[in-house]
Design a protein around this motif. Sequence first.
Motif, PDB file in Angstrom:
ATOM      1  N   PHE A   1       0.727  -1.293   0.020  1.00  8.15           N
ATOM      2  CA  PHE A   1      -0.102  -0.020   0.014  1.00  8.15           C
ATOM      3  C   PHE A   1       0.839   1.154  -0.046  1.00  8.15           C
ATOM      4  O   PHE A   1       1.990   1.239   0.648  1.00  8.15           O
ATOM      5  CB  PHE A   1      -0.857  -0.229   1.335  1.00  8.15           C
ATOM      6  CG  PHE A   1      -1.678   1.066   1.257  1.00  8.15           C
ATOM      7  CD1 PHE A   1      -2.744   1.333   0.276  1.00  8.15           C
ATOM      8  CD2 PHE A   1      -1.662   2.040   2.584  1.00  8.15           C
ATOM      9  CE1 PHE A   1      -3.498   2.230   0.460  1.00  8.15           C
ATOM     10  CE2 PHE A   1      -2.710   2.803   2.557  1.00  8.15           C
ATOM     11  CZ  PHE A   1      -3.582   3.227   1.683  1.00  8.15           C
TER      12      PHE A   1
ATOM     13  N   VAL B   1       8.029  -5.034   4.169  1.00  9.97           N
ATOM     14  CA  VAL B   1       6.411  -5.113   4.297  1.00  9.97           C
ATOM     15  C   VAL B   1       6.304  -6.596   4.576  1.00  9.97           C
ATOM     16  O   VAL B   1       6.374  -7.379   3.754  1.00  9.97           O
ATOM     17  CB  VAL B   1       5.444  -4.595   3.376  1.00  9.97           C
ATOM     18  CG1 VAL B   1       4.126  -4.469   3.464  1.00  9.97           C
ATOM     19  CG2 VAL B   1       6.078  -3.286   3.256  1.00  9.97           C
TER      20      VAL B   1
ATOM     21  N   ASP C   1       6.884  -2.899   8.281  1.00 14.47           N
ATOM     22  CA  ASP C   1       5.585  -2.650   8.187  1.00 14.47           C
ATOM     23  C   ASP C   1       4.798  -3.938   8.412  1.00 14.47           C
ATOM     24  O   ASP C   1       4.584  -4.701   7.544  1.00 14.47           O
ATOM     25  CB  ASP C   1       5.278  -1.864   6.823  1.00 14.47           C
ATOM     26  CG  ASP C   1       3.788  -1.563   6.567  1.00 14.47           C
ATOM     27  OD1 ASP C   1       2.778  -2.106   7.118  1.00 14.47           O
ATOM     28  OD2 ASP C   1       3.636  -0.658   5.581  1.00 14.47           O
TER      29      ASP C   1
ATOM     30  N   ALA D   1       1.678  -4.085   8.928  1.00 13.84           N
ATOM     31  CA  ALA D   1       0.057  -3.564   9.009  1.00 13.84           C
ATOM     32  C   ALA D   1      -0.687  -5.017   8.884  1.00 13.84           C
ATOM     33  O   ALA D   1      -1.950  -5.209   9.363  1.00 13.84           O
ATOM     34  CB  ALA D   1      -0.167  -2.773   7.869  1.00 13.84           C
TER      35      ALA D   1
ATOM     36  N   SER E   1      -1.429  -1.704  12.068  1.00 19.88           N
ATOM     37  CA  SER E   1      -2.801  -0.952  11.816  1.00 19.88           C
ATOM     38  C   SER E   1      -3.700  -1.571  12.209  1.00 19.88           C
ATOM     39  O   SER E   1      -3.960  -2.739  12.428  1.00 19.88           O
ATOM     40  CB  SER E   1      -2.529  -0.841  10.246  1.00 19.88           C
ATOM     41  OG  SER E   1      -3.833  -0.586  10.091  1.00 19.88           O
TER      42      SER E   1
HETATM   43  C1  LIG Z   1      -3.216  -0.750   6.316  1.00 20.69           C
HETATM   44  C2  LIG Z   1      -1.741  -0.569   6.028  1.00 20.69           C
HETATM   45  C3  LIG Z   1      -1.113   0.580   5.984  1.00 20.69           C
HETATM   46  C4  LIG Z   1      -1.650   1.933   6.716  1.00 20.69           C
HETATM   47  O1  LIG Z   1      -2.647   1.692   7.784  1.00 20.69           O
HETATM   48  P1  LIG Z   1      -3.550   2.664   8.207  1.00 20.69           P
HETATM   49  O2  LIG Z   1      -3.876   2.628   9.628  1.00 20.69           O
HETATM   50  O3  LIG Z   1      -4.830   2.651   7.214  1.00 20.69           O
HETATM   51  O4  LIG Z   1      -3.147   4.075   8.023  1.00 20.69           O
HETATM   52  C5  LIG Z   1       0.281   0.687   5.908  1.00 20.69           C
HETATM   53  N1  LIG Z   1       0.960  -0.513   5.242  1.00 20.69           N
HETATM   54  C6  LIG Z   1       0.163  -1.307   5.039  1.00 20.69           C
HETATM   55  C7  LIG Z   1       0.904  -2.706   3.941  1.00 20.69           C
HETATM   56  C8  LIG Z   1      -1.169  -1.622   5.002  1.00 20.69           C
HETATM   57  O5  LIG Z   1      -1.860  -2.711   4.708  1.00 20.69           O
END
Ligand SMILES: *Cc1c(COP(=O)(O)O)cnc(C)c1O
Length: 392
Positions: free
Chosen positions: A89, A134, A160, A162, A184
């Motif tokens: 993302f 990521v 990352d 998330a 996240s």
């Molecule tokens: C969801 C996501 C983010 C950002 O998170 P938000 O809370 O929506 O700002 C960043 N990196 C990845 C890979 C994500 O899937």
Amino acid sequence: MTMPDVKHRFIPYGRQWIDQDDIDAVVEVLKGDYLTTGPYIEQFEEAIAEYTGARYAVAFANGTAALHGACFAAGITEGDEVITTPMTFAASANCVLYQGGTPVFADIDEKTYNIDPQEIEKKITAKTKAIIPVDFTGQPVDLDEILEIARRHNLVVIEDAAHALGATYKERKIGSISDMTMFSFHPVKHITSGEGGIITTNHRDYYETLVQFRQHGITRDPDRLQNPDEGPWFYEMHFLGYNYRMTDIQAALGTSQMKKLDPFVERRREIVKRYNEAFSDVPGITIPFEKDDRRSSWHLYVIRLNPEHLKNADRKRIFEALRTQQIGVNVHYIPVHYHPYYRERGYEKGSYPIAEKLYEEMMTLPLFPAMEDDDVQHVIDTVKHIMSTYSR
Ligand SMILES: *Cc1c(COP(=O)(O)O)cnc(C)c1O
């Protein structure tokens, strides 16, 4: 095979699971004294730190703000380069631009779809300051290799994660391994606080900087004040921070959701097992690959469609056919360097062949803990039916 039930309700690719206890936790905050920066912030931070095994956790308004904070704490500034994956993302790269730095993309591994450590090594220059790997779809990246590269070149690793709350790497929970790790709490992620994000770290200096960064660069900590004797009202701003605070309403929801994280992840793994069994021998479909020494927490289930196998159809046709059947398929992700904003800044199509080829072939199927067995079966039957219709 007959066409499965067309009148089935729409199944999104992901969604939250909210119970009465989550609602009660939020209502309790609304009736109390603090709507923001109250007791739930610390409770939530402690719950995440304890779960991941990290020493510190700092909550933010969202995951993107948390990544911005981590870039600031890592000292990323104008002229610095930061290596990340194009298969993510946009926020994973945008956070570097917020600090005036330059994102540098490194191509991915053909099997895991995660950033390839050998490609990282090739992209390192004298200007490189950090790496933002990521954990794509919830599968941890090659952390040992990446951390070894980082130590050798004196780089900060901002993971990352998330997608990876609840994932493990060599039996260790994600969140305690990299210099800083971001989670996240957007509603499609493993647990939600509405909007929300967090950085976990074992380093006290990063922790202190992050706390100050999310509050305008302001501190009231007597040990940090330059003029501690001014008076009890006194606070100081030391650098340009932002208002990136999480509210107590969000933290209460997040804390309540944390109690259910393990069963949520378990349910995701169960659904993935059913998908893998159903699709492993479907011609034209490649199921996700998981390395032996790590366990994905399965934020996304991404299949690959082999274009040579399709007849009178491409990924778009299959995608549209599934949407017509109420299956909320998606594509994660449009490579970051494809976006016009990045193209206008010199990033070029053709630079990362593996990520670009994957983008042409990949499709995300619905996966979330509240998915019922009936929904899972509907996805399986429909995907199989459509694949047989369009196969050679
Ligand atoms: C969801 C996501 C983010 C950002 O998170 P938000 O809370 O929506 O700002 C960043 N990196 C990845 C890979 C994500 O899937």
